[in-house]
Design an enzyme around this catalytic site. Structure first.
Site, short mmCIF file in Angstrom:
data_model
loop_
_atom_site.label_atom_id
_atom_site.label_comp_id
_atom_site.label_asym_id
_atom_site.label_seq_id
_atom_site.Cartn_x
_atom_site.Cartn_y
_atom_site.Cartn_z
N ARG A 50 32.93 39.95 11.31
CA ARG A 50 33.91 39.34 10.64
C ARG A 50 35.17 38.90 11.53
NH1 ARG A 50 31.71 43.75 7.55
NH2 ARG A 50 30.88 42.95 5.31
N ASP A 52 40.54 22.36 -2.59
CA ASP A 52 39.65 22.49 -1.20
C ASP A 52 40.50 21.51 -0.29
OD1 ASP A 52 37.78 22.92 0.92
OD2 ASP A 52 36.83 24.11 -0.74
N GLY A 97 39.90 27.15 -2.00
CA GLY A 97 38.46 27.51 -1.33
C GLY A 97 37.45 27.06 -2.57
N HIS A 108 37.52 46.54 5.56
CA HIS A 108 36.36 45.81 5.32
C HIS A 108 35.38 45.42 6.54
CE1 HIS A 108 33.58 43.85 2.81
NE2 HIS A 108 33.73 42.48 3.36
N ARG A 127 30.85 34.16 7.54
CA ARG A 127 29.84 34.66 8.77
C ARG A 127 28.51 33.80 8.77
NH1 ARG A 127 28.90 40.72 9.29
NH2 ARG A 127 29.25 40.76 7.00
N ASN A 159 37.60 36.52 5.20
CA ASN A 159 37.51 37.56 6.29
C ASN A 159 38.24 36.95 7.65
OD1 ASN A 159 36.11 39.75 5.56
ND2 ASN A 159 34.34 38.57 5.15
N VAL A 185 40.47 36.93 -0.09
CA VAL A 185 39.15 37.39 0.05
C VAL A 185 38.54 36.91 1.50
CG1 VAL A 185 36.81 36.94 -0.95
CG2 VAL A 185 38.62 36.94 -2.46
P1 A3D Z 1 32.18 28.84 1.76
O1 A3D Z 1 31.20 28.70 0.90
O2 A3D Z 1 32.12 28.12 3.24
O3 A3D Z 1 33.61 28.16 1.17
C1 A3D Z 1 34.64 28.29 1.89
C2 A3D Z 1 35.61 27.05 1.24
O4 A3D Z 1 37.04 27.10 2.07
C3 A3D Z 1 34.72 25.63 1.80
O5 A3D Z 1 34.48 24.85 0.72
C4 A3D Z 1 35.85 24.97 2.64
O6 A3D Z 1 35.87 23.61 2.70
C5 A3D Z 1 37.01 25.78 2.05
N1 A3D Z 1 38.31 25.44 3.11
C6 A3D Z 1 38.36 25.62 4.67
N2 A3D Z 1 39.52 25.56 4.97
C7 A3D Z 1 40.29 25.33 3.80
C8 A3D Z 1 41.81 24.95 3.66
N3 A3D Z 1 42.49 24.79 4.94
N4 A3D Z 1 42.22 25.03 2.37
C9 A3D Z 1 41.44 24.98 1.25
N5 A3D Z 1 40.13 25.33 1.50
C10 A3D Z 1 39.48 25.26 2.88
O7 A3D Z 1 32.48 30.41 2.00
P2 A3D Z 1 32.39 31.58 1.07
O8 A3D Z 1 32.89 31.01 -0.24
O9 A3D Z 1 30.78 32.20 1.30
O10 A3D Z 1 33.29 32.61 1.73
C11 A3D Z 1 34.66 32.24 1.67
C12 A3D Z 1 35.46 33.59 2.85
O11 A3D Z 1 35.25 34.71 2.03
C13 A3D Z 1 34.83 33.80 3.92
O12 A3D Z 1 35.77 33.82 4.96
C14 A3D Z 1 34.18 34.68 3.78
O13 A3D Z 1 33.63 35.49 5.15
C15 A3D Z 1 34.59 35.77 2.99
N6 A3D Z 1 34.09 36.93 2.46
C16 A3D Z 1 34.58 37.99 2.07
C17 A3D Z 1 34.16 39.07 1.42
C18 A3D Z 1 34.83 40.24 1.13
O14 A3D Z 1 34.42 41.25 0.58
C19 A3D Z 1 36.20 40.41 1.74
C20 A3D Z 1 32.61 38.88 1.04
C21 A3D Z 1 32.20 37.72 1.17
C22 A3D Z 1 32.74 36.44 1.79
#
Ligand code: A3D
Length: 313
Positions: free
Chosen positions: A91, A34, A10, A178, A85, A123, A121
């Site tokens: 979540r 990715d 990701g 979480h 989100r 959600n 990480v």
């Molecule tokens: P974002 O910037 O959208 O990045 C997610 C990436 O995942 C994108 O570049 C997508 O293209 C890529 N992706 C989608 N499907 C696939 C796949 N099959 N294989 C590989 N990559 C893929 O999101 P973000 O970086 O802001 O957040 C990522 C995740 O973390 C989300 O689910 C959030 O809800 C979660 N998150 C968790 C916390 C915790 O404290 C647990 C905090 C903040 C965000």
């Protein structure tokens, strides 16, 4: 000694900051993966970072890819693949789509990095880490979720802001899932070794606990399109750091419980020792009746999501 290899699955908001922190801390080489549609984006992001290593003064190979063969043999795998989100979403609204993504990622990580320390990480966190472990069958000490480090960092920051003291002197832990039912533990929080309850009235402590439980949502509303990423990235890298340097930090992480806290076969946030053996030890704190009841509410919320995961994988 050869450099360690850190795979970031990701390459979005959190992935980008994690790559930079990994290089700055000289933890090792970074491969960011990715989906094929985003290959140019991750290649560009990592090339941009590689071109900054000269001014940053750190040595690390930084590469972007959509080919899982490139993560082969990684020492640490951190997974943020999935959707974040948007305002108005919980979540758990992400479960349907993200469980499909985690299924795919888990199968590939199992094939290419069977010995990696894996930090999830994505959600909804507690159910995604459960899904990842169920699919890979990896040993429980090598699979954990990042949430408690972030939740307790938020709690510590709000306390430091309120008392106008260094955040370094605030030690705290947040248990449970979480989500809005997470359990900050003011009774066990200290500021420079002094119990928080000596320094703050109960009303202010409750207001800070409440803000902590809703801190992710506060950011989602402000950003308008996506969720927090600086603090989650720093939190996941703190866990990776403790593993790679065998620091044995005591950190709240989502770990598989097998009887600890009276809970069986669920991932839930608890304090644990993170060292070269991964999640080396879960620390069981004696909770009072109120805290135990709050943990139960949090577990019940996680259980609902696990039922949904078990139906899907
Ligand atoms: P974002 O910037 O959208 O990045 C997610 C990436 O995942 C994108 O570049 C997508 O293209 C890529 N992706 C989608 N499907 C696939 C796949 N099959 N294989 C590989 N990559 C893929 O999101 P973000 O970086 O802001 O957040 C990522 C995740 O973390 C989300 O689910 C959030 O809800 C979660 N998150 C968790 C916390 C915790 O404290 C647990 C905090 C903040 C965000």
């Amino acid at each position: 000694m050869a450099r360690k290899k850190i795979a970031l699955i990701g390459g979005g908001q959190i992935g980008g900051i994690m790559a930079l922190l990994t290089a700055q801390k000289q933890l090792g080489d970074v491969v960011m993966l990715d989906i094929p549609e985003m290959e140019g984006m991750v290649k560009g992001k990592m090339l941009d970072m590689a071109e900054g290593t000269a001014v940053g003064g750190y040595d690390a190979n930084m590469t972007g890819t959509s080919n899982y063969a490139d993560i082969e043999g990684a020492d640490v795998v951190i997974i943020t693949a999935g959707l974040p989100r948007k305002p108005g979403m919980t979540r758990d609204d992400l479960l349907d789509i993200n469980v499909k993504i985690i299924t795919n990622v888990a199968n590939q990580v199992k094939k290419y990095c069977p010995n990696a320390f894996c930090i999830i990480v994505t959600n909804p966190l507690d159910s995604m880490v459960y899904a990842f472990r169920k699919i890979t069958g990896f040993s429980k000490n090598m699979v954990c979720g990042m949430a408690g480090v972030l939740d307790s960092s938020r709690f510590r920051s709000f306390i430091a802001m309120e008392l106008n003291v260094s955040v370094e002197d605030v030690a705290a832990t947040v248990l449970g899932g979480h989500g809005p039912t997470m359990v900050p533990l003011p009774r066990l929080t200290t500021v420079g070794g002094i119990p928080l309850t000596e320094l703050m009235d109960a009303e202010t402590i409750e207001a800070i606990s409440k803000r902590t439980r809703a801190a992710g949502t506060e950011i989602v509303k402000l950003l308008g399109n996506g969720s927090a990423f600086f603090s989650p990235a720093a939190s996941a890298i703190e866990m990776a750091n403790s593993y790679l340097l065998d620091k044995k930090r005591v950190l709240p992480v989502a770990a598989l419980l097998e009887g600890e806290y009276g809970i069986n076969n669920y991932y839930l946030g608890v304090p644990a020792v993170i060292g070269a053996g991964g999640v080396e030890k879960i620390i069981e704190v004696k909770l009072n009746d109120d805290e135990q009841a709050l943990l139960q509410v949090s577990l019940d919320a996680v259980k609902g999501a696990i039922v949904d995961v078990d139906e899907r994988i």
